[in-house]
Design a protein around this motif. Structure first.
Motif, PDB file in Angstrom:
ATOM      1  N   ALA A 291     -58.704  -2.786  41.562  1.00 49.61           N
ATOM      2  CA  ALA A 291     -58.064  -1.953  40.110  1.00 49.61           C
ATOM      3  C   ALA A 291     -57.954  -0.564  40.577  1.00 49.61           C
ATOM      4  N   LEU A 292     -56.684  -0.349  41.395  1.00 45.36           N
ATOM      5  CA  LEU A 292     -56.429   1.039  42.023  1.00 45.36           C
ATOM      6  C   LEU A 292     -56.186   1.793  40.876  1.00 45.36           C
ATOM      7  N   ASP A 293     -55.681   1.590  39.714  1.00 46.48           N
ATOM      8  CA  ASP A 293     -55.612   2.507  38.454  1.00 46.48           C
ATOM      9  C   ASP A 293     -56.849   3.082  38.084  1.00 46.48           C
ATOM     10  N   ALA A 294     -57.963   2.461  38.273  1.00 49.78           N
ATOM     11  CA  ALA A 294     -59.181   2.629  37.836  1.00 49.78           C
ATOM     12  C   ALA A 294     -59.910   3.586  38.841  1.00 49.78           C
ATOM     13  N   CYS A 295     -59.456   3.496  40.001  1.00 49.79           N
ATOM     14  CA  CYS A 295     -60.118   4.292  41.188  1.00 49.79           C
ATOM     15  C   CYS A 295     -59.377   5.672  41.120  1.00 49.79           C
ATOM     16  N   ALA A 296     -58.060   5.788  40.841  1.00 51.68           N
ATOM     17  CA  ALA A 296     -57.195   7.076  40.907  1.00 51.68           C
ATOM     18  C   ALA A 296     -58.002   8.157  40.232  1.00 51.68           C
TER      19      ALA A 296
END
Length: 391
Positions: A291-296
């Motif tokens: 979930a790259l949007d959560a990592c950003a």
């Protein structure tokens, strides 16, 4: 005795940690990751060349410091850092310090100039690059039980599963924020414990209050719905970024985004080049999409690999046919290069990977290139996180 041999029920995070990184873990095997699956690094030297060009752009943005760092996260056997150092112009290579971050032992024959580390060094000035690292940061799996409550999925060493206790605390909050958010929930970000603030340049103004910025929130999950709890990845990424004093951090992985999470998760295994049932016994890779949007973090954005590589000069366009008659050898070389570039940028394949670009203390080097702007017009921007808080 190993937990798996005892048949102990454990969460997927604990089981994966031992299966991948324990004394007999998958990533400790002599053949390394390249013996079981093919990443962009192994697909073509064009990838290392593109990363080298990105490092040169970071170098220019930093004002060409006396010492420039390149950090290869989850370095495998050092293939990427070796390729990047070889592709750098001499004036940049002479100032570059290569660091390979990997939990396996240092491979024999690796260039002595490359430092082999268990975690990223502090005070990085340059580029931290994590190719397919976050998907192997172990996470727990949740499944909605018959009572409608998300519960931890427990697993034994042979891959048998059952449901455990309800997900609570920070893990439950992450699921509410990032996988099954109630309508109207504002997504939040959790900093890594002790992580330093990320310094980013001003970005575009936020959208007007009340403007729609995402698709409709999904309905409440039904029985059997599954999710990977990505909080450990968020924290791992924030911690890695905090090691930069100035520069750019990049995470490259296969990903999914809010509003389009897979209803039954993505946990899977790989062995000898084939996808397989994930079994936490050390015999296969265990991975899940990120979930790259959560990592950003604030100031970061996610673009497709296709857009990023095109902005760095990698194109799958065929060479002109006229070259075949004027210089046949050059035509064959160009055709081979176009084929390799096409694999790295292919829709439905490596080209659809996400690149999370996280600048620290400088403008992002890819944001204003003509190729990047053209790519964004074609929908290659996946996530852009403005560095602001709603007033």
């Amino acid at each position: 005795m190993r937990h798996a041999a005892a048949g102990e029920w454990r969460g997927w995070r604990e089981a994966t940690e031992e299966a991948l990184y324990g004394p007999s873990g998958f990533y400790r095997a002599p053949e390394g990751p390249a013996g079981h699956f093919r990443t962009s690094v192994h697909a073509s030297p064009l990838f290392a060349g593109a990363v080298a060009r990105l490092l040169c752009r970071v170098d220019a943005a930093l004002g060409r410091p006396d010492a420039l760092d390149f950090v290869d996260m989850a370095a495998g056997r050092g293939e990427l850092v070796t390729g990047v150092l070889a592709a750098l112009p001499a004036d940049v290579a002479s100032r570059t310090r290569g660091h390979a971050v990997e939990r396996a032992d240092r491979p024999a024959g690796l260039d002595h100039r490359i430092a082999w580390l268990g975690e990223p060094p502090e005070g990085i000035t340059g580029l931290l690059f994590a190719n397919e690292w976050l998907d192997n940061v172990p996470v727990d799996v949740a499944e909605v039980g018959p009572d409608g409550v998300p519960r931890l999925v427990l697993v034994r060493g042979d891959g048998t599963e059952r449901l455990g206790e309800a997900v609570t605390g920070a893990d439950a909050e992450w699921l509410r924020n990032w996988w099954w958010p109630p309508a109207g929930t504002r997504l939040s970000r959790t900093p890594a414990p002790g992580a330093r603030p990320v310094r980013t340049p001003p970005l575009e103004a936020p959208p007007p209050r009340g403007a729609r910025t995402s698709p409709e929130e999904p309905p409440a999950p039904a029985e059997g719905a599954r999710a990977e709890i990505g909080l450990p990845r968020d924290l791992a990424w924030a911690s890695a970024v905090s090691a930069l004093d100035r520069g750019l951090a990049v995470a490259v992985d296969y990903a999914h985004f809010a509003g389009g999470r897979p209803p039954f998760g993505t946990l899977t295994g790989f062995r000898e080049g084939r996808e397989t049932v994930p079994v936490p016994d050390g015999s296969c890779d265990i991975t899940a999409h990120v979930a790259l949007d959560a990592c950003a973090l604030p100031g970061g954005r996610v673009v497709t690999q296709r857009a990023a590589l095109r902005a760095l000069g990698v194109s799958g366009a065929r060479p002109p046919l006229a070259l075949a008659s004027t210089d046949p050898a050059a035509y064959v070389r160009a055709l081979a290069g176009a084929g390799a570039a096409a694999e790295l940028t292919a829709p439905g394949g490596l080209g659809d990977f996400g690149w999370l670009l996280q600048p620290v203390g400088l403008p992002e080097p890819l944001r204003d290139t003509p190729a990047a702007k053209d790519a964004l017009l074609r929908g290659a921007l996946l996530v852009d996180v403005a560095d602001h808080e709603e007033q």
